[in-house]
Structures are given as C-alpha cells and as structure tokens.
Design a protein around this motif. Structure first.
Motif, short mmCIF file in Angstrom:
data_model
loop_
_atom_site.label_atom_id
_atom_site.label_comp_id
_atom_site.label_asym_id
_atom_site.label_seq_id
_atom_site.Cartn_x
_atom_site.Cartn_y
_atom_site.Cartn_z
N GLU A 184 2.75 8.12 -4.45
CA GLU A 184 3.79 7.55 -5.30
C GLU A 184 4.02 6.08 -4.98
O GLU A 184 4.48 5.32 -5.83
N ASN A 185 3.71 5.66 -3.75
CA ASN A 185 3.89 4.27 -3.36
C ASN A 185 2.62 3.48 -3.70
O ASN A 185 1.55 4.06 -3.90
N GLU B 222 -0.45 -0.76 11.44
CA GLU B 222 0.81 -0.65 10.70
C GLU B 222 1.71 -1.80 11.08
O GLU B 222 1.81 -2.17 12.26
N ALA C 182 6.32 -6.13 2.74
CA ALA C 182 6.25 -4.67 2.67
C ALA C 182 5.79 -4.13 4.02
O ALA C 182 5.07 -4.82 4.76
N ASP C 183 6.19 -2.93 4.33
CA ASP C 183 5.62 -2.23 5.48
C ASP C 183 4.24 -1.75 5.05
O ASP C 183 4.12 -0.96 4.11
N SER D 53 0.48 -0.01 5.79
CA SER D 53 -0.32 0.88 6.62
C SER D 53 -1.77 0.72 6.20
O SER D 53 -2.13 1.04 5.07
N SER E 79 -1.68 0.91 2.14
CA SER E 79 -0.53 1.61 1.57
C SER E 79 0.74 0.81 1.86
O SER E 79 0.97 0.40 3.01
N THR F 164 5.00 0.31 1.59
CA THR F 164 6.32 0.92 1.42
C THR F 164 7.39 -0.11 1.77
O THR F 164 7.08 -1.16 2.33
N HIS F 165 8.64 0.21 1.48
CA HIS F 165 9.78 -0.67 1.79
C HIS F 165 9.52 -2.10 1.28
O HIS F 165 9.50 -3.05 2.06
#
Length: 442
Positions: free
Chosen positions: A157-158, A219, A234-235, A237, A252, A254-255
C-alpha cells in the motif's frame, strides 16, 4: 566429562590415541576437497592429497599457488574475496571465502576456501579447497524464491520502487509510488534513481549502495523530489535482491514528510540557488586556501536562512581525529585545523544513525561532547550539518551555524542544498592543493 548417553545433544568421539594411521591416511586421501598445509614464514605450501576440482582438473593446486592463474580462472567480481583470503593465508590467520569460477559451457562452479592455524604448532596453518556448487545453487534458489515474493510490489500500500542496481534505472513502481512522485508509468521507465532522490543526497546514496551490496538491506531517512521539484523526506527501506541473475534494489517508502509544501515553493528555492551558486563560483574561482573558501561561503548568505558562521570538519575516522576550520565572528579566535577526537562529534552522530544531514535546534539541549566543547562556548545555539563522502567514506562535514536557536528548519533543505555542490568542489580543490604541497615538500 563422561559421556551421558541420556543427553541427546551429546555425542562421543574417538580419542586421538585410538586413531589408526592407515585410517587417517584413507580419510585424507578420500576427502572430497584439496587439503593442504602452509608454512607462512617460508611462504611454502604442501598438499596432503591429490584431489582435483572437476572444472580445474590438473590445475586445481595452481589456484592456490599462482595469482596470475587466479585472475584468469576466477570471476572478476569475486577475485578480491580470494585475494583477501590469500593475504590472510600468508599471515597464518584463520580465513575463508566462497567464490565462483568463470563460467564455461554455461555451467557455474562455486568453490569454498577455508584455513586455520594448526593447533599446537604455530609454524603451520591448514585448510581445504572444496566445490560447493550444489549447496550454492540450493541457497540461490531459496533467495530467488524470496526475491519473487519481494517483486510483488503492487500488493504494497505504501510507495515501492524496483531499481536496477547496476544500471541505476527504475524498472518498476506501484501505484502509490506514481501518486507520490507524480510521474506517469511511461515517464517512470525513462527515469534513473538519481532523478528521484534529492540532489543533495548524491554522496549519501552512493554510500548506501556500497553498504547494501554487503549488508543486503538499509533503513533510514532519505530526501526525495517529485516531478514538480517539491522535496520530501521519507523513512526508506532498501533491500538488495538477485532475481534471474539481475541485481535489484527494492525501495519502500513510509512516513512521507513534505519539506517545501508545494512545487512553487521548491521552484522558488531553485531560483535562489542559481544566484547563490553563481556568486560562489565567482568568489571561489582558483581558491585553494581553506580560510578563503570558508569566507566565500560565509558571504554566500541564503535569503531565507541566514547564518553567522561556517565550519568545515576534515574527518579522519581511522585515526579517530577530526580537524576543524571555521569562518565568521564566533570562530574568530579559533586556531586553524583545531583537532578533536572523533568520539562525540557531529560526524560520529551522522555515521552512527546514517543521517543525510543533521539539524541541532538548540545546542543547550544537546548531549554531544562537541556541542559543549566547541559550539556552546562560542555562542552557537543551532546548526545545520551536511556530510560528504569520498569512495564511501565520510571525509567532510559542512556546518552552517547560528547564534539563534531554531535557525535551520527542515523545510529549508532545498535552500541549504544550494551550497552542497560548490562546497564539495571547493574542498576537493583544497585537498588537491594539500597533496601537491606535501609532494613538493617531500
């Protein structure tokens, strides 16, 4: 300790005194690998059996004796692993590696080298060379199955990207990534990874690419830019994958945190960059003296984020030393190239937490040793620090300093980045001049 037959984790061994010489000889001669012992002091190797690796035939032992033969026989990418092993072998220390021979007839051969000091006789080390193709192919199959699972990025979803590790091009993205970066699917196919991360992150990303090749994953927080040039962090990975002989990077995110708010604001920042960069290019023309370089940056004030002083940290991690140079009234009485221990410095924090940059909003709230030893006594209340890498190693840090707390908000990153490329180029000129000076003195 006596053997406890009731303990399933225990097992008995034949005491060495009961070994029969003939049995040991048969064991050595039938061992499915080449056994040897080496005498490092005399650089002499003796072979204990005559095992031949199928792909090498009669030249099996030559792999350990001739560096020229190793260059011809071993995959170029794996050769450094074997030469590192050979260096350890010459020192008599324990070492090991797994590597590939150059393919022939479409067949790949994997070999393993292992050595260790001979217990009780420091003159010798012993070891073996053994083929492990079956094991390597089994492990590779497991990894590729894992890779196929990772390739199902559309289920995420991200935002997720797939990047060709060698070509550095984007080869796939999911819908969330398209929505985030504002590129169409056709546009994505023409992009490199460098088109997506922030221009000030080039050195950081190169360092990460070196790390992820060995650690397989990374990460941390990274800066990116959209099609409209608006910046965000963004965070991230990052995972290194191998799928059907192709090396990939799965990214990937997130945030997501916007830095510029919208494209117009970032574009305005880019416009400011042009003026600052042009002024710096003029004032830095031919400059190789560090004081002149830092004074030029002090004069290149950013319109929306002024600073009171500029500092350059020359990092020598292996020597545990950091040499500091400053310009601006707060550093007026600081000696040129003041030395500090690497421990507790900005550089150590950046490396430890893998930061693209470091913002200290108020030094009085800091627990870093360098803040209390250097910045607070000189009245510095806040600063922005940007690291620069050379061949994957942290070598320089640019620090913009202010006597006011909270002078460097994260939203100012597009503007601070105006200084990155000119600073990196200026420090490169300074280092070249330093080398020329040492060469002429010598």
């Amino acid at each position: 300790m006596p053997f406890n037959a009731a303990d399933p984790d225990s097992f008995d061994t034949i005491p060495p005194r009961q070994w029969a010489g003939a049995d040991v000889t048969r064991y050595v001669m039938s061992f499915p690998g080449l056994l040897w012992r080496i005498e490092p002091a005399r650089a002499r190797i003796e072979f204990l059996n005559a095992h031949r690796v199928e792909a090498l035939g009669d030249k099996t032992s030559l792999l350990l004796r001739s560096s020229e033969y190793r260059k011809a026989a071993i995959e170029e990418a794996d050769l450094p692993l074997v030469e590192t092993f050979m260096a350890a072998l010459g020192q008599g220390g324990p070492s090991g590696c797994v590597f590939r021979l150059r393919g022939s007839d479409g067949r790949r051969t994997w070999l393993k080298l292992r050595c260790w000091p001979l217990p009780g006789d420091p003159r010798y080390a012993v070891g073996y060379l053994i083929e492990v193709t079956d094991s390597a192919e089994a492990i590779k199959s497991i990894i590729e199955k894992d890779s196929e699972l990772q390739l199902m990025i559309d289920l995420a979803e991200n935002p997720v990207l797939l990047v060709d590790f060698d070509e550095k091009t984007v080869i796939a993205q999911n819908a969330a990534a398209s929505d985030l970066f504002l590129y169409s699917a056709d546009e994505f196919r023409r992009l490199s990874f460098a088109d997506l991360y922030h221009q000030g992150m080039r050195g950081t990303v190169q360092k990460i690419e070196n790390e992820v090749l060995f650690d397989k994953k990374w990460e941390g927080k990274l800066g990116f830019r959209r099609k409209t040039n608006s910046a965000f962090t963004a965070d991230a990975s990052l995972r290194f994958l191998v799928c059907k002989e192709r090396r990939l990077l799965r990214v990937s995110l997130t945030h997501i945190e916007s830095l510029g708010g919208n494209g117009e604001e970032a574009a305005s920042g880019n416009g400011l960059c042009a003026g600052v960069v042009a002024a710096l290019a003029e004032s830095l023309k031919g400059a190789t003296d560090i004081h002149a370089i830092l004074e030029a940056f002090l004069g290149a004030q950013l319109p929306r984020h002024a600073f009171d002083a500029v500092m350059f940290s020359d990092i020598h991690t292996k020597k545990n030393k950091v040499y500091v140079y400053g310009a601006g009234e707060p550093f007026a009485h600081m000696g040129e190239g003041e030395m500090y221990s690497y421990e507790g410095t900005i550089a150590q924090s950046i490396e430890r937490f893998r930061l693209d940059h470091l913002i200290v909003e108020d030094t009085l709230e800091s627990i870093k040793a360098i803040d209390w030893a250097l910045f607070i006594p000189k009245g510095i209340r806040s600063y922005f620090a940007k690291p620069f890498y050379q061949r994957g190693a942290l070598r320089s840090v640019l620090v913009l300093c202010s006597r006011e707390p909270d002078a460097f908000p994260a939203s100012g990153l597009p503007e601070y980045s105006c200084l990155f490329e000119p600073f990196e180029a200026a420090i490169k000129s300074w280092r070249a001049a330093q080398r020329r000076s040492r060469s002429s003195d010598g």
